[in-house]
Design a protein around this motif. Structure first.
Motif, mmCIF file in Angstrom:
data_model
loop_
_atom_site.group_PDB
_atom_site.id
_atom_site.type_symbol
_atom_site.label_atom_id
_atom_site.label_comp_id
_atom_site.label_asym_id
_atom_site.label_seq_id
_atom_site.Cartn_x
_atom_site.Cartn_y
_atom_site.Cartn_z
ATOM 1 N N PRO A 131 32.280 33.940 48.813
ATOM 2 C CA PRO A 131 32.650 33.557 50.314
ATOM 3 C C PRO A 131 33.871 34.156 50.910
ATOM 4 N N ARG A 132 34.919 34.334 49.930
ATOM 5 C CA ARG A 132 36.032 34.877 50.355
ATOM 6 C C ARG A 132 36.213 36.340 50.599
ATOM 7 N N VAL A 133 34.925 36.952 50.521
ATOM 8 C CA VAL A 133 34.861 38.627 50.452
ATOM 9 C C VAL A 133 34.361 39.042 51.709
ATOM 10 N N PHE A 134 34.973 39.709 52.433
ATOM 11 C CA PHE A 134 34.380 40.199 53.662
ATOM 12 C C PHE A 134 33.536 41.383 53.524
ATOM 13 N N SER A 135 32.373 41.152 54.049
ATOM 14 C CA SER A 135 31.198 42.341 53.903
ATOM 15 C C SER A 135 30.234 42.433 54.897
ATOM 16 N N VAL A 136 30.377 43.635 55.731
ATOM 17 C CA VAL A 136 29.364 43.913 56.826
ATOM 18 C C VAL A 136 27.857 43.843 56.296
ATOM 19 N N GLU A 137 27.733 44.059 54.935
ATOM 20 C CA GLU A 137 26.479 44.267 54.450
ATOM 21 C C GLU A 137 25.966 42.985 53.833
ATOM 22 N N ARG A 138 26.755 41.981 54.041
ATOM 23 C CA ARG A 138 26.135 40.627 53.474
ATOM 24 C C ARG A 138 24.887 40.303 53.803
ATOM 25 N N THR A 139 24.274 39.802 53.053
ATOM 26 C CA THR A 139 22.807 39.285 53.434
ATOM 27 C C THR A 139 22.558 37.694 53.348
ATOM 28 N N ASP A 140 23.624 36.915 52.967
ATOM 29 C CA ASP A 140 23.588 35.683 53.171
ATOM 30 C C ASP A 140 24.334 35.398 54.530
ATOM 31 N N GLY A 141 25.495 35.203 54.505
ATOM 32 C CA GLY A 141 26.229 35.111 55.766
ATOM 33 C C GLY A 141 25.986 33.684 56.613
ATOM 34 N N ALA A 142 25.635 32.700 55.900
ATOM 35 C CA ALA A 142 25.444 31.350 56.710
ATOM 36 C C ALA A 142 26.839 30.910 57.076
ATOM 37 N N HIS A 143 26.729 30.393 58.471
ATOM 38 C CA HIS A 143 28.124 29.857 59.033
ATOM 39 C C HIS A 143 27.544 29.011 60.048
ATOM 40 N N VAL A 144 28.559 28.050 60.399
ATOM 41 C CA VAL A 144 28.514 27.148 61.568
ATOM 42 C C VAL A 144 29.486 27.483 62.647
#
Length: 437
Positions: A365-378
């Motif tokens: 979660p502390r990695v910034f990635s524009v290719e992330r496939t999860d990316g759950a946030h509120v």
């Protein structure tokens, strides 16, 4: 217990200054005793993530001797933000807004100052009504139809960027404000007044929980009232409203008023939320996304090579460095949340940034990635963020896409300068960049 809210309009400078200093002192005192919310309200950047990890190790919701519940876990955060039983304030007598409290520790963590007459503290049902009334203009489909016009506006601003410039003052905030003025349909005179005032409303979300300085308080309330007066003046001028551009919020007033006598008041509220909350969330999201990309050159290269990834970069920034770090709610009735019994009147604080970095919801979660496939946030699940979410996302995406395509080389001239006392938003005041040749 009667809950006191202080209204700066009703206080002398000495009373307001005493209240703000006392609230600040109470928060620092409870921070020294380890109260999680009080620690976060200090706004010490270096301590946040360590505190999040500590809170996340505790099951469910954590409490303290001042009766403030906090959660750093994604499941509990998502449940709390969607639960209509958690509102802006507990049911009961209307708060007495002309009192200066000096020793109510519980209150100084729940609510420090009121900025308006309730626009920023609406309940779930009120936001649902606003969404129904304004959906043809502010809903996701309507905003998507405006994407091209947003892009054209930011292209004009980006083409004027040469040499050293400030990302917030010269690009993000003026571009967002102009776009939202178009969405609302403000005439030229009202637009000029609003654009001159909007920057001073920046601390609006932070000031509800974190006491600003006396000078900032006065500027904030004066600017907020000025924006509201400008909007109310346009709504009160029938011909101006009827002549608003087709598809704008003001153009909807005659149709809405024919069906609902409350519609005009709802348009005023929606316009105020959009201009004030929407401007600052979107402009900080633009700056936050650009900052994250500049700190991660590999991700920056991906977005420069493929402009369609600008939306992914914005979404990842919403998760990784959200423009709203925490949301405070109050239980309107006894309830159970994440296996914890919450009493009516208790405060529940969702640590949005912490929930977004919950390893149970996102890998690395502390990695910034524009290719992330999860990316759950509120991040925009809370209110009023949820109401302005479609336009905030669209504006930030177009602003980032245009900047990456129109300014081929960006170099930071130092770190972003953040507003003092902004633990809720981490708002950026200035971000000097160089549009290198």
């Amino acid at each position: 217990m009667t809950r006191y809210q202080i209204d700066p309009r009703l206080c002398s400078d000495s009373d307001l200054a005493r209240h703000l200093l006392t609230a600040r002192g109470v928060q620092w005192m409870h921070g020294e005793r380890g109260v999680p919310l009080a620690l976060l309200l200090r706004g010490l950047e270096s301590d946040r993530h360590a505190l999040y990890e500590e809170i996340r190790r505790r099951p469910g919701l954590s409490s303290s001797h001042v009766g403030v519940w906090v959660t750093a876990g994604h499941p509990a955060a998502a449940a709390a933000l969607s639960d209509p039983r958690l509102g802006a304030r507990a049911p009961g007598p209307k708060p007495r807004r002309n009192q200066v409290f000096t020793n109510d520790a519980d209150t100084t963590l729940k609510h420090v100052m009121t900025v308006d007459d309730g626009t920023l503290e609406l309940e779930h049902d009120a936001y649902e009504r606003l969404a129904r009334h304004t959906g043809p203009v502010l809903g996701a489909a309507a905003v998507e139809a405006r994407t091209r016009s947003f892009g054209d506006l930011f292209e004009r601003r980006a083409d004027g960027l040469t040499g050293r410039f400030d990302l917030m003052d010269d690009y993000a905030r003026p571009g967002v404000t102009a776009a939202l003025a178009d969405v609302i349909g403000l005439p030229a005179d009202a637009r000029e007044r609003v654009e001159a005032l909007i920057a001073a409303t920046g601390p609006v979300l932070d000031s509800l929980l974190c006491p600003p300085t006396l000078r900032t308080s006065r500027r904030l309330v004066g600017a907020y009232d000025g924006v509201k007066t400008a909007l109310a003046g346009v709504l009160g001028a029938g011909p101006a409203t009827s002549g608003a551009p087709a598809g704008s919020l003001l153009a909807e007033v005659p149709r809405l008023a024919a069906d609902d006598p409350q519609a005009e008041a709802d348009v005023l509220t929606a316009g105020l939320l959009t201009l004030v909350v929407g401007t600052h969330l979107a402009s900080n999201l633009v700056c936050g996304t650009v900052h994250a990309l500049l700190r991660h050159p590999g991700q920056l290269a991906l977005v420069r090579d493929d402009g369609s990834l600008a939306g992914a970069a914005v979404e990842e920034t919403l998760r990784y460095a959200p423009p709203v770090r925490l949301v405070s709610r109050v239980a309107r009735e006894d309830l159970q949340l994440a296996g914890t019994e919450i009493a009516a009147g208790d405060q529940v604080v969702v640590l949005v940034e912490a929930a977004n970095c919950d390893p149970a919801a996102n890998a690395d979660p502390r990695v910034f990635s524009v290719e992330r496939t999860d990316g759950a946030h509120v991040t925009l699940d809370g209110l009023p963020g949820r109401f302005v979410a479609p336009v905030v996302r669209a504006l930030a995406t177009e602003a980032v896409r245009v900047l990456m395509s129109r300014v081929p080389k960006l170099e930071p001239e130092g770190e972003p300068v953040r507003h003092m006392r902004s633990p809720v938003t981490g708002a950026i005041a200035r971000y000097p960049l160089n549009a290198a040749v």
